[in-house]
Write an enzyme that holds these catalytic residues in place. Structure first.
Site, PDB file in Angstrom:
ATOM      1  N   HIS A 189       0.819  -1.221   0.000  1.00 52.04           N
ATOM      2  CA  HIS A 189       0.000   0.000   0.000  1.00 52.04           C
ATOM      3  C   HIS A 189       0.845   1.259   0.000  1.00 52.04           C
ATOM      4  O   HIS A 189       0.510   2.246  -0.636  1.00 52.04           O
ATOM      5  CB  HIS A 189      -0.922   0.011   1.219  1.00 52.04           C
ATOM      6  CG  HIS A 189      -1.950  -1.038   1.138  1.00 52.04           C
ATOM      7  ND1 HIS A 189      -2.993  -0.971   0.253  1.00 52.04           N
ATOM      8  CD2 HIS A 189      -2.090  -2.202   1.797  1.00 52.04           C
ATOM      9  CE1 HIS A 189      -3.725  -2.050   0.370  1.00 52.04           C
ATOM     10  NE2 HIS A 189      -3.204  -2.819   1.303  1.00 52.04           N
ATOM     11  N   GLU A 431      -3.331 -11.024 -21.794  1.00 48.94           N
ATOM     12  CA  GLU A 431      -2.668 -11.061 -20.480  1.00 48.94           C
ATOM     13  C   GLU A 431      -2.429 -12.482 -19.993  1.00 48.94           C
ATOM     14  O   GLU A 431      -2.120 -12.694 -18.819  1.00 48.94           O
ATOM     15  CB  GLU A 431      -3.430 -10.210 -19.443  1.00 48.94           C
ATOM     16  CG  GLU A 431      -4.912 -10.314 -19.471  1.00 48.94           C
ATOM     17  CD  GLU A 431      -5.624  -9.286 -18.603  1.00 48.94           C
ATOM     18  OE1 GLU A 431      -4.988  -8.562 -17.823  1.00 48.94           O
ATOM     19  OE2 GLU A 431      -6.854  -9.235 -18.703  1.00 48.94           O
ATOM     20  N   ASP A 455      -0.608  -8.734 -15.619  1.00 46.80           N
ATOM     21  CA  ASP A 455      -0.990 -10.139 -15.502  1.00 46.80           C
ATOM     22  C   ASP A 455      -0.132 -11.031 -16.395  1.00 46.80           C
ATOM     23  O   ASP A 455       0.210 -12.141 -16.004  1.00 46.80           O
ATOM     24  CB  ASP A 455      -2.468 -10.322 -15.858  1.00 46.80           C
ATOM     25  CG  ASP A 455      -3.360 -10.057 -14.653  1.00 46.80           C
ATOM     26  OD1 ASP A 455      -3.031 -10.557 -13.562  1.00 46.80           O
ATOM     27  OD2 ASP A 455      -4.373  -9.350 -14.790  1.00 46.80           O
ATOM     28  N   CYS A 502      -1.250  -1.713 -21.976  1.00 48.18           N
ATOM     29  CA  CYS A 502      -1.806  -0.896 -20.889  1.00 48.18           C
ATOM     30  C   CYS A 502      -1.300  -1.349 -19.517  1.00 48.18           C
ATOM     31  O   CYS A 502      -1.712  -0.813 -18.503  1.00 48.18           O
ATOM     32  CB  CYS A 502      -3.326  -0.899 -20.934  1.00 48.18           C
ATOM     33  SG  CYS A 502      -4.019  -2.547 -20.803  1.00 48.18           S
TER      34      CYS A 502
HETATM   35  C1  PEP Z   1      -2.741  -5.862 -16.700  1.00 46.52           C
HETATM   36  O1  PEP Z   1      -2.932  -7.008 -16.300  1.00 46.52           O
HETATM   37  O2  PEP Z   1      -1.673  -5.477 -17.219  1.00 46.52           O
HETATM   38  C2  PEP Z   1      -3.788  -4.848 -16.558  1.00 46.52           C
HETATM   39  C3  PEP Z   1      -3.655  -3.633 -17.074  1.00 46.52           C
HETATM   40  O3  PEP Z   1      -4.874  -5.200 -15.838  1.00 46.52           O
HETATM   41  P1  PEP Z   1      -4.989  -5.069 -14.239  1.00 46.52           P
HETATM   42  O4  PEP Z   1      -3.730  -4.447 -13.741  1.00 46.52           O
HETATM   43  O5  PEP Z   1      -6.206  -4.258 -14.005  1.00 46.52           O
HETATM   44  O6  PEP Z   1      -5.136  -6.507 -13.863  1.00 46.52           O
HETATM   45 MG    MG Z   2      -4.976  -7.623 -15.768  1.00 42.73          MG
END
Ligand code: PEP
Ligand code: MG
Length: 576
Positions: A189, A431, A455, A502
């Site tokens: 955190h 992912e 992920d 992303c």
């Molecule tokens: C990812 O897995 O890279 C992603 C952007 O999704 P999250 O971090 O929301 O799992």
């Molecule tokens: Mg993800």
């Protein structure tokens, strides 16, 4: 001068006085109390007041820096109000006349032992939550202060054993120059908070609590994961130089953010932002990015005690569509499950939640809930350039089913005479290794890809993204991950669809040029990183990079690869 080594939590450098957060040890003796009923009444008053404070903290963080923190505070309030749990220590005080603090500690230890013995990391985390709530109650019973008040006007570097989510909300952010903690991993955190605030953090430092005293000067380097206590004049001068350079770079990046994302040789790239809470929607500045590359919709569900209605979702999607001023927004459908749980959904307890009932699997199973979300997104598509993205796809069948539901939602709206864009592009997140290996086929049926490295790294390297012990494997520089990325881009391009990224790796400074060279079309990053990524794009020679990346396939180890990437950075200059 003393150097302390730790893990690089949040990037940046700072030099301030240290404030060591020494929590007075609470000594617990069974003891006897003169009046057990009075002791119980005092406890109940303290407990009630604490629960109310937690409600207020939840509210404050929902308005301020994050839904995740708000959800944790709400969970703490539920624990503090758990009469079933607290009736046992109360009974013990009534029967044996011992101190309430002792009885609470006893009950806490018993239940935590049970939770900690479970395999499920989610249940283990619950033990930490119960421990934090009970410790705070015991402190209050003993009149021990646990405030995080920072005296004076100057910022400090907070030195702590660890910071609880509650600490990170309570602390006065304006006076916080950085964190260094003895325990905790890079997804703790404290680190999340530091990244949001843009301050450096070093975590997992072993003996930092005994190595630093309040008032000593501390030079913190969150990018490299170390700190120097009482730096000598030469080291301090080095910091001042680095700091001055950083300020200059910040100026360059601010300027770059408002310029187009085009390489030196005229190749257009998209540099977008990730968004996932009220703050980022309200703060979206469409003039400084090319759109929203990932709109996480979970916050709409986490902020509720029941499923959010179609209307509520529609309004939220419409708000972001309008804020984007004609730029595109990729709305990711609900990605709940895994580490994100919601009481009202009654999700099953699972041994491996990350391999279980989550994201698109849950949505395809709970069609009504999914259709509600899809209808809301389609309705909002009448107000902006929306795209729909499905998370955690592992088969072509899932994509077909999800697309059929988009079609069904569109038909329903047509029959009802409700407006929506004639075509809303549908894409998927890549992912999982399954999606990478199937990306040639998936690219024939998806209209875009976005690589979710957060992920993808954990599934490719079989490495829990939250487990401190295996963080050395959780790196995008793992060659298997880079090969996966290269494969996805190649397969996407073969079918003529754009490929974005992303996950956090999209803003990893070691990888920017490599990703460009591999042909990545879109970088979607936290708003604070847009200027830096755009600067990198604006100063890159796309044609040259494409030739250079071919060498990637010759490396065998992470070390070799990192050395190669470091040489690129050196050549390109420190701005990149
Ligand atoms: C990812 O897995 O890279 C992603 C952007 O999704 P999250 O971090 O929301 O799992
Ligand atoms: Mg993800």
């Amino acid at each position: 001068m003393k150097k302390i080594e730790g893990l690089a939590g949040a990037a940046g450098q700072a030099l301030y006085r240290a404030l060591v957060l020494k929590r007075e040890a609470v000594e617990l003796v069974e003891g006897t109390v003169a009046d057990p009923e009075e002791e119980i009444a005092r406890f109940e008053e303290i407990r009630g007041k604490y629960a109310e404070e937690l409600d207020q903290l939840a509210q404050k963080s929902a308005d301020g820096h994050g839904q995740e923190a708000a959800a944790i505070m709400r969970a703490y309030a539920v624990i503090a109000r758990d009469d079933f749990f607290f009736q046992k220590p109360i009974k013990r005080v009534r029967a044996d006349g011992i101190s309430m603090a002792y009885a609470v500690e006893e009950a806490c230890q018993k239940v935590c032992r049970k939770f900690e013995g479970m395999d499920d990391p989610y249940m283990k985390e619950r033990a930490v939550d119960i421990r934090n709530v009970c410790t705070e109650l015991i402190r209050r019973l003993q009149g021990v202060s646990s405030t995080l008040e920072i005296q004076g006007d100057d910022p400090v570097i907070l030195v702590a054993e660890d910071l609880t989510p509650e600490d990170t909300i309570r602390v006065d952010k304006k006076k916080l120059g950085g964190f260094i903690t003895q325990r905790g991993g890079v997804t703790s955190h404290a680190v999340i908070l530091a990244k949001t605030l843009g301050i450096p953090a070093v975590v997992g430092c072993g003996e930092v609590m005994t190595a630093v005293e309040s008032g000593q000067k501390l030079y913190l380097n969150g990018s490299e994961g170390w700190a120097i206590v009482e730096p000598d004049a030469e080291t301090e001068a080095r910091f001042r130089d680095a700091h001055k350079k950083q300020l200059q770079l910040d100026g360059l990046y601010r300027h770059a953010a408002s310029q187009p994302s085009v390489t030196k040789d005229g190749h257009q790239i998209m540099v977008c932002v990730n968004s996932g809470d009220k703050d980022s929607v309200n703060g979206l500045d469409a003039t400084k990015c090319d759109g929203v590359g990932l709109f996480r919709t979970e916050f709409l569900f986490m902020d509720q005690t029941d499923y959010p209605s179609e209307q509520l979702q529609y309004e939220a999607y419409r708000q972001v569509a309008e804020a984007a001023q004609g730029k595109e927004i990729i709305i990711r459908t609900l990605d709940i499950g895994g580490d994100k749980q919601l009481d009202y959904m009654s999700l099953p307890q699972e041994f491996n939640p990350f391999l279980g009932y989550r994201a698109i699997r849950l949505c395809l199973d709970r069609k009504e809930m999914f259709l509600t979300q899809l209808r809301a997104i389609l309705r909002a598509s009448a107000h902006g350039k929306l795209k729909i993205m499905f998370p955690m796809i592992v088969t072509v069948e899932e994509l077909r089913q999800a697309k059929a539901l988009v079609q069904q939602a569109a038909q329903e709206l047509d029959q009802e005479g409700v407006a929506h864009a004639p075509h809303v592009p549908v894409g998927i997140m890549i992912e999982t290794p399954a999606a990478v290996l199937l990306s040639d086929q998936l690219a024939k049926e998806a209209e875009f890809f976005s690589i979710g490295t957060n992920d993808l790294i954990q599934y490719t390297a079989a490495t829990d993204r939250q487990n401190e012990r295996v963080q050395y494997l959780y790196t995008p520089c793992n060659l298997s991950v880079l090969r996966a990325i290269a494969t996805v881009i190649e397969n996407g391009h073969r079918e003529g669809i754009p490929v974005g990224m992303c996950g956090e790796a999209a803003s990893d400074p070691r990888l920017g040029l490599l990703l460009l060279g591999l042909g990545l079309d879109e970088f979607s990053v936290v708003p604070a990183q847009v200027g830096k990524v755009k600067y990198m794009v604006q100063h890159a020679d796309y044609g040259q990079l494409a030739a250079k990346v071919k060498k990637l396939w010759e490396f065998a180890t992470i070390e070799e690869l990192e050395a190669w990437l470091a040489s690129w950075q050196e050549e390109a200059g420190e701005q990149l």
